[in-house]
Write an enzyme that holds these catalytic residues in place. Structure first.
Site, short mmCIF file in Angstrom:
data_model
loop_
_atom_site.label_atom_id
_atom_site.label_comp_id
_atom_site.label_asym_id
_atom_site.label_seq_id
_atom_site.Cartn_x
_atom_site.Cartn_y
_atom_site.Cartn_z
N HIS A 124 0.85 -1.25 0.03
CA HIS A 124 -0.09 -0.10 -0.11
C HIS A 124 0.77 1.25 0.04
O HIS A 124 1.86 1.35 0.44
CB HIS A 124 -0.74 -0.13 1.25
CG HIS A 124 -1.83 1.00 1.52
ND1 HIS A 124 -1.55 2.28 1.76
CD2 HIS A 124 -3.29 1.02 1.13
CE1 HIS A 124 -2.81 2.77 1.82
NE2 HIS A 124 -3.60 2.29 1.51
N ASP A 201 2.78 -4.79 8.08
CA ASP A 201 1.68 -4.08 7.88
C ASP A 201 0.38 -4.83 8.04
O ASP A 201 0.09 -5.45 6.96
CB ASP A 201 1.62 -3.24 6.56
CG ASP A 201 0.42 -2.58 6.23
OD1 ASP A 201 -0.66 -2.76 6.80
OD2 ASP A 201 0.21 -2.10 5.02
N GLN A 204 -4.85 -5.35 6.90
CA GLN A 204 -5.95 -6.28 6.28
C GLN A 204 -5.78 -7.76 6.99
O GLN A 204 -6.69 -8.64 6.67
CB GLN A 204 -5.60 -6.62 4.81
CG GLN A 204 -5.95 -5.07 3.83
CD GLN A 204 -7.10 -4.56 3.91
OE1 GLN A 204 -8.10 -5.48 4.26
NE2 GLN A 204 -7.48 -3.34 3.90
N LYS A 227 -10.81 -0.91 10.14
CA LYS A 227 -10.80 -2.04 9.45
C LYS A 227 -10.87 -3.16 10.41
O LYS A 227 -11.01 -4.18 9.81
CB LYS A 227 -9.36 -2.26 8.59
CG LYS A 227 -9.17 -1.05 7.53
CD LYS A 227 -7.98 -1.03 6.86
CE LYS A 227 -7.47 -0.05 6.08
NZ LYS A 227 -8.22 -0.05 4.81
N CYS A 365 -4.56 2.10 -3.68
CA CYS A 365 -3.61 2.76 -3.01
C CYS A 365 -2.29 1.90 -3.22
O CYS A 365 -1.39 1.84 -2.51
CB CYS A 365 -3.76 3.24 -1.75
SG CYS A 365 -5.12 4.42 -1.44
N1 PMP Z 1 -1.80 -0.85 4.51
C1 PMP Z 1 -2.86 -1.64 3.85
C2 PMP Z 1 -2.50 -2.99 3.51
C3 PMP Z 1 -4.24 -0.97 3.99
O1 PMP Z 1 -5.02 -1.82 3.53
C4 PMP Z 1 -4.38 0.31 4.22
C5 PMP Z 1 -5.77 0.74 4.13
N2 PMP Z 1 -6.38 0.51 3.01
C6 PMP Z 1 -3.52 1.03 4.85
C7 PMP Z 1 -2.10 0.33 5.00
C8 PMP Z 1 -3.65 2.31 5.44
O2 PMP Z 1 -4.30 2.28 6.51
P1 PMP Z 1 -5.29 3.56 6.90
O3 PMP Z 1 -5.78 4.56 5.87
O4 PMP Z 1 -6.19 3.25 8.01
O5 PMP Z 1 -4.10 4.54 7.83
#
Ligand code: PMP
Length: 407
Positions: A124, A201, A204, A227, A365
């Site tokens: 991401h 990270d 998910q 999430k 993203c």
């Molecule tokens: N890493 C991953 C794998 C994600 O799916 C996300 C959210 N789409 C993020 C980081 C970023 O999370 P946040 O926008 O809640 O900070």
């Protein structure tokens, strides 16, 4: 999945019971954010109705209650991740801030010219850009683990990138764009043999199964409350105590100090050292309520149900020749990313929404992995435990209508 009482579970999520564009809502955008059970809304309402106060500084009853609830929430997260100590749990705004925190503290203190930082091609943006900026600033090298056409991280290639100059490996546990589950334990063990630290990270991952940071032996683990059926604006950074103790502070201000004078300042102990300013007290309490709600359910039954949803979706997708799946890793969470040949993902998303089906479209993203596949984005249906087989069918019935309309 037989053990699950889905009807009762769905009643816990009042938002699910509504019509969207004249159709029953089919919410399949859980990887973007999850819905909140009543237990979370009730915890927020109770806190603001009865206990609202600032934490750690009041000499009064409400402040004591707020502080107690806030610190209890930290212990809930500690146990949820099986961290050794509650001071290893740092509150942040979310995964993004957790990663930035590590980049700006551990990173600036430990990553130097000649070192390298390793990420993967499926990250991401929030696990790419902080390291890119750190490397630009320090002269370190950013190395990228390749991903194959199925969307699987190439572990052998990782071993070739890893060396004695690797300061940090930062990889995603489950890809939000593809659903691939990465072999994080193997990555952590290999990195440690080279004395590199590892950040996972987990944005998910935590919603799908129990994560044990001690068993993984990761150095840092990041996730977002929203999430995980909790509120937005609250997240977690887990870090090993010795590392957190040694790292410089992140932001400066109230709460994170021990003594301030114009001749100098000393910093508070963990975890407050990394929590400058008034924190998201309600968010932490709401997240703890979400975790308690989740843990009261049979998590292995939830995971089995999610697997069944994914299998059913894959079967339905295989019946439609125009569907091209993006990311077909053998180990995969309940995320189905796909294209309909000849149709733009945004048009597909709009037409699904008109039928009440909420999916995400775009690059998720994760532009570099989209570039690898030479596509601008995908349609992504992401399932969680409150989704039903009937909803998966509703998605594919809607896709068949989209096909008639667009192709
Ligand atoms: N890493 C991953 C794998 C994600 O799916 C996300 C959210 N789409 C993020 C980081 C970023 O999370 P946040 O926008 O809640 O900070």
């Amino acid at each position: 999945s037989k053990a699950l009482d889905l009807e009762t579970i769905r009643k816990d999520f009042p938002i699910l019971d509504q019509l969207v564009n004249g159709h029953p809502l089919v919410y399949l955008d859980n990887a973007a954010t999850t819905q909140k059970p009543k237990a979370v809304m009730d915890a927020l309402s109770k806190y603001y109705s009865n206990d609202n106060s600032n934490v750690h500084r009041g000499a009064h009853e409400l402040s004591d209650r707020a502080t107690q609830a806030f610190e209890d929430a930290r212990v809930v997260v500690q146990k949820f991740l099986n961290a050794e100590a509650s001071e290893e749990i740092i509150w942040t705004r979310g995964t993004t801030e957790s990663i930035n925190l590590v980049a700006q503290t551990f990173g600036l203190a430990n990553v130097k010219a000649g070192n390298n930082v390793i990420i993967s091609a499926m990250e991401h943006h929030s696990n790419i850009v902080p390291w890119q900026m750190l490397c630009e600033r320090t002269g370190a090298e950013l190395r990228v683990i390749p991903v194959n056409d199925q969307g699987e991280l190439q572990f052998d290639e990782f071993l070739k990138l890893l060396d004695a100059e690797t300061a940090l490996v930062s990889v995603v546990h489950v890809s939000n764009a593809l659903g691939s589950i990465n072999p994080v334990k193997e990555i952590i063990d290999a990195a440690h043999q080279q004395n590199a630290k590892v950040l996972i990270d987990g944005a998910q991952a935590v919603a799908h199964w129990a994560v044990d940071v001690q068993a993984l032996d990761c150095d840092f683990y990041a996730f977002s409350g929203h999430k995980l059926f909790g509120p937005t604006g609250i997240g977690v950074l887990y870090g090993k105590k010795a590392l957190l103790d040694a790292m410089p502070p992140y932001q400066f201000g109230g709460e994170m100090i021990e003594q301030v004078s114009f001749s100098g300042t000393t910093f508070n102990k963990l975890p407050y050292k990394y929590e400058a300013g008034t924190p998201n007290i309600a968010g932490a309490i709401g997240l703890a309520a979400a975790i308690k709600y989740l843990e009261a359910l049979d998590r292995s039954a939830l995971a089995a149900h999610e697997d069944a949803l994914l299998e059913h979706a894959k079967k339905r997708a295989a019946e439609i020749p125009e569907i091209q799946l993006v990311g077909t890793a053998e180990k995969k969470a309940s995320v189905l990313s796909f294209l309909i040949k000849g149709a733009h993902p945004h048009d597909v998303g709009t037409l699904l929404d008109q039928q009440g089906v909420a999916v995400r479209t775009g690059h998720h993203c994760a532009m570099p992995i989209m570039d690898q596949y030479c596509i601008p984005g995908t349609v992504r249906a992401s399932f969680t435990f409150y989704n039903t087989i009937e909803e998966v069918d509703a998605l594919f019935d809607a896709i068949n209508k989209v096909k008639m309309f667009l192709l």
